[in-house]
Enzyme design. Structure first.
Site, PDB file in Angstrom:
ATOM      1  N   LYS A  50       0.745  -1.271   0.150  1.00 20.75           N
ATOM      2  CA  LYS A  50      -0.053   0.239  -0.028  1.00 20.75           C
ATOM      3  C   LYS A  50       0.948   1.209   0.005  1.00 20.75           C
ATOM      4  O   LYS A  50       0.463   2.245  -0.272  1.00 20.75           O
ATOM      5  CB  LYS A  50      -0.882  -0.169   0.977  1.00 20.75           C
ATOM      6  N   TYR A 264     -12.238 -14.700   4.113  1.00 17.66           N
ATOM      7  CA  TYR A 264     -10.959 -13.509   3.901  1.00 17.66           C
ATOM      8  C   TYR A 264     -10.674 -13.507   5.391  1.00 17.66           C
ATOM      9  O   TYR A 264     -11.467 -13.493   6.402  1.00 17.66           O
ATOM     10  CB  TYR A 264     -11.605 -12.151   3.595  1.00 17.66           C
ATOM     11  N   TYR A 290      -2.842 -12.133   3.266  1.00 23.51           N
ATOM     12  CA  TYR A 290      -2.645 -11.764   1.844  1.00 23.51           C
ATOM     13  C   TYR A 290      -1.426 -12.968   1.443  1.00 23.51           C
ATOM     14  O   TYR A 290      -1.540 -13.694   0.561  1.00 23.51           O
ATOM     15  CB  TYR A 290      -2.296 -10.376   1.561  1.00 23.51           C
TER      16      TYR A 290
END
Length: 337
Positions: A50, A264, A290
């Site tokens: 990010k 998730y 992730y």
């Protein structure tokens, strides 16, 4: 592509290293040469993918005279951590809207890892139940702040819009430069794909450059059809934003979503095995949400000979090891006597 046309701040530690994973390759017994692009080393708040997106997003926020940023993510959001850190560095207020997507009630998950770091950076945290319309929640928060005289700037979850995706268009250019500098022919790039910005940026960057490097996203949340459509839609918008309409074709977007597991943020056994494997071969830490699900897919596809033989395959490490401390109980390690 001349990315300097777009407002950008420079706080990421770039270029990130491109390293061989020789011990992992030996462990898997593959003839392929395995590489890892260390975007866990981008520097901001411990690094992560990010950071690249936030260089463009925060530049746009400052360009729009914002004094406050708002974003959303899961409780253990890596994006939220990095947003909180750069907001603090720039003297901006930061509001993080955290969605409970796992239902975990452990103290580690709800107060350790990224949550602890969010608080250390001075962000304002609000928690929402799973299934909340988080985009609407951000709009509501923005309206509230405007009524108090603030000038908020909304950053989408994962920083995934055409502005944020420029960070990974830039990463594609950076990786091409590294490969060209050492005469490395890259046969495939693999990474974990979630909010779509990383994959959309990479695909756009590689397609626009004519490099013909395929990108495979290993899904961490959505089913294959939905994930590919989300990535393709954002890649199209990103190409349009760059003035390159039509640069990305539907067939350029490929995702494998066989490693999501139950949901998730919930690690599978393969997720935990991938974390241990990378730690014990390459001394590299992955995260349970992730990068480890991406690596689980990467390892299994190598075992299945998906990539063929004698190829150069690059895994992009999107960071997130800070979340490991929120998942201590999943590893089942005994306390040290």
């Amino acid at each position: 592509m001349h990315l300097s046309r777009y407002p950008r701040l420079h706080f990421a530690h770039l270029p990130t290293p491109l390293e061989p994973m020789e011990r992992l390759a030996a462990e898997l017994g593959t003839t392929n040469k395995l590489w890892i692009k260390r975007d866990d080393c981008t520097g901001l708040a411990g690094g992560g993918n990010k950071t690249r997106k936030l260089e463009f997003l925060l530049a746009d926020a400052l360009h729009n005279k914002a004094d406050t940023v708002i974003t959303q993510g899961a409780t253990q959001s890596n994006h939220a951590r990095q947003t909180a850190a750069i907001a603090t560095k720039l003297g901006l207020q930061c509001h993080l809207l955290l969605e409970d997507r796992t239902g975990s009630d452990t103290i580690d998950y709800n107060a350790n890892g990224n949550v602890l770091l969010d608080q250390l950076y001075g962000a304002h945290l609000s928690k929402f139940p799973g299934g909340t319309d988080m985009n609407q929640a951000m709009e509501d928060k923005a309206a509230e702040l405007r009524s108090d005289g603030a000038k908020p700037y909304i950053i989408p979850g994962g920083g995934s819009n055409p502005i944020g995706a420029l960070g990974y268009v830039n990463c594609a250019q950076e990786l091409l430069y590294q490969a060209n500098s050492q005469s490395l022919r890259i046969d495939c790039v693999v990474h974990a794909t979630g909010s779509a910005g990383t994959q959309a940026g990479l695909v756009t960057g590689f397609c626009a450059s004519g490099s013909q490097i395929p990108v495979l996203g290993i899904g961490v949340r959505a089913a294959k059809a939905a994930q590919e459509e989300n990535v393709f839609a954002l890649a199209q918008r990103t190409a349009d934003y760059l003035g390159l309409p039509g640069a990305v074709k539907r067939e350029d977007v490929v995702a494998n979503c066989d490693y999501v597991g139950e949901a998730y943020g919930l690690p599978t056994q393969g997720t935990l095995d991938a974390i241990r494997t990378l730690a014990r071969t390459e001394s590299i830490l992955l995260d349970p949400v992730y990068s480890a699900k991406g690596m689980d897919g990467f390892i299994n596809l190598i075992k299945e000979n998906y990539f063929g033989e004698n190829k150069n395959i690059v895994f992009i490490h999107t960071g997130g090891a800070q979340a490991l401390f929120a998942y201590r109980e999943d590893f089942g390690y005994p306390e040290v006597a």
